[in-house]
Design an enzyme around this catalytic site. Structure first.
Site, PDB file in Angstrom:
ATOM      1  N   SER A  49      35.311 -30.914  52.867  1.00 17.61           N
ATOM      2  CA  SER A  49      34.736 -32.251  52.943  1.00 17.61           C
ATOM      3  C   SER A  49      35.806 -33.306  53.203  1.00 17.61           C
ATOM      4  O   SER A  49      36.892 -33.270  52.614  1.00 17.61           O
ATOM      5  CB  SER A  49      34.021 -32.597  51.634  1.00 17.61           C
ATOM      6  OG  SER A  49      32.786 -31.956  51.540  1.00 17.61           O
TER       7      SER A  49
ATOM      8  N   HIS B 139      31.448 -39.107  49.948  1.00 18.01           N
ATOM      9  CA  HIS B 139      30.933 -38.302  48.838  1.00 18.01           C
ATOM     10  C   HIS B 139      32.040 -37.638  48.023  1.00 18.01           C
ATOM     11  O   HIS B 139      31.809 -37.194  46.896  1.00 18.01           O
ATOM     12  CB  HIS B 139      29.924 -37.261  49.339  1.00 18.01           C
ATOM     13  CG  HIS B 139      30.524 -36.063  49.999  1.00 18.01           C
ATOM     14  ND1 HIS B 139      30.550 -35.895  51.366  1.00 18.01           N
ATOM     15  CD2 HIS B 139      31.117 -34.954  49.489  1.00 18.01           C
ATOM     16  CE1 HIS B 139      31.118 -34.741  51.665  1.00 18.01           C
ATOM     17  NE2 HIS B 139      31.474 -34.152  50.547  1.00 18.01           N
TER      18      HIS B 139
ATOM     19  N   ASP C  64      28.522 -41.479  55.292  1.00 12.41           N
ATOM     20  CA  ASP C  64      29.431 -40.682  54.461  1.00 12.41           C
ATOM     21  C   ASP C  64      30.863 -40.820  54.981  1.00 12.41           C
ATOM     22  O   ASP C  64      31.424 -39.900  55.581  1.00 12.41           O
ATOM     23  CB  ASP C  64      28.982 -39.218  54.462  1.00 12.41           C
ATOM     24  CG  ASP C  64      29.729 -38.376  53.437  1.00 12.41           C
ATOM     25  OD1 ASP C  64      30.434 -38.957  52.593  1.00 12.41           O
ATOM     26  OD2 ASP C  64      29.594 -37.138  53.497  1.00 12.41           O
TER      27      ASP C  64
END
Length: 262
Positions: free
Chosen positions: A217, A78, A129
């Protein structure tokens, strides 16, 4: 259903943070009273976290990653889903070898020569992801091995999330690399916390007032066996940051280590 969101954009500190040196021992730390986890000192960084990379655009950190090969970085899909191939290859930089973001002194800086986003990943969904970036050169830093065992780490095991992300929900990124210990939570308990399914390609971790946050992330969830770090998860998403009773959700590295649909 609770709203969840990705963590593109560290973590709350324990009162007495568990330091990695001397496995199982705890040491009073000067950062223990600061919300945002423990700062990785030079000794801790050099010994355990040198493979953690900062992924930057126009000189600004936006995601983390882990060096898993001399020229390969494992991160979250992502982080890059909205960028063009031109941006990824010409404007994104991978910074390796420094825990301090205000300087690149002594750091290695690479461009992305190619990248692989998991083919089943879809933006806005919470599966697959994961992505691999191939650098335009070889790093001198020793890569961290990644986990290939489906039953590891065990529920309740201690892991470490590491990154430069927001030090509190709605806050700002950290100039210094931080780390925090978290316990592995079963996917069933994690599903109950979110009110939605947690897939077998995910792994959850939690500690009171401690969590990953925006800009963490793609960064690592490590396991430490007293001798070496092993990459077991990739920061994926969460409901807020460090909210009571809500674990963070990570991509389970072992699910994809055998080349599943790559």
């Amino acid at each position: 259903m609770k709203l969840s969101f990705s963590r593109t954009l560290l973590t709350a500190a324990l009162v007495i943070p568990m330091l990695l040196i001397g496995c199982g021992k705890t040491t009073e730390d000067s950062s223990a009273k600061i919300v945002g986890g423990s700062i990785a000192t030079q000794d801790i960084y050099q010994s355990y976290f040198k493979s953690v990379v900062s992924i930057q655009l126009n000189g600004g950190h936006f995601c983390g990653g882990t060096l898993i090969g001399k020229n390969e970085v494992l991160t979250a899909a992502h982080c890059f889903a909205s960028y063009s191939a031109d941006t990824l290859k010409n404007k994104v930089e991978i910074v390796i070898g420094t825990p301090i973001m205000v300087t690149r002194s002594g750091a290695e800086v690479f461009k992305v020569s190619k990248y692989r986003i998991h083919p089943k990943y879809k933006s806005g969904q919470n599966q697959y992801d994961i992505a691999i970036l191939t650098l335009n050169g070889n790093s001198k830093v020793t890569p961290t091995p990644f986990n290939t065992k489906s039953d590891f780490p065990a529920i309740g095991a201690t892991t470490y999330v590491v990154g430069w992300g927001y030090t509190k929900e709605g806050g700002f990124t950290s100039a210094s690399l931080k780390y925090a210990p978290l316990k592995i939570v079963s996917n069933r308990d994690c599903s109950n916390a979110y009110g939605s399914q947690i897939y077998d390609g995910n792994i959850c971790a939690y500690a009171e007032a401690t969590d990953a946050c925006q800009s963490d992330s793609g960064g690592p969830l490590f396991s430490y066996d007293g001798k070496k770090m092993t990459l077991v998860g990739v920061v994926s998403y969460g409901y807020g940051c460090a909210r009571r009773g809500v674990p963070g959700v990570y991509t389970r590295v072992s699910k994809f280590a055998s080349g599943d649909a790559w």
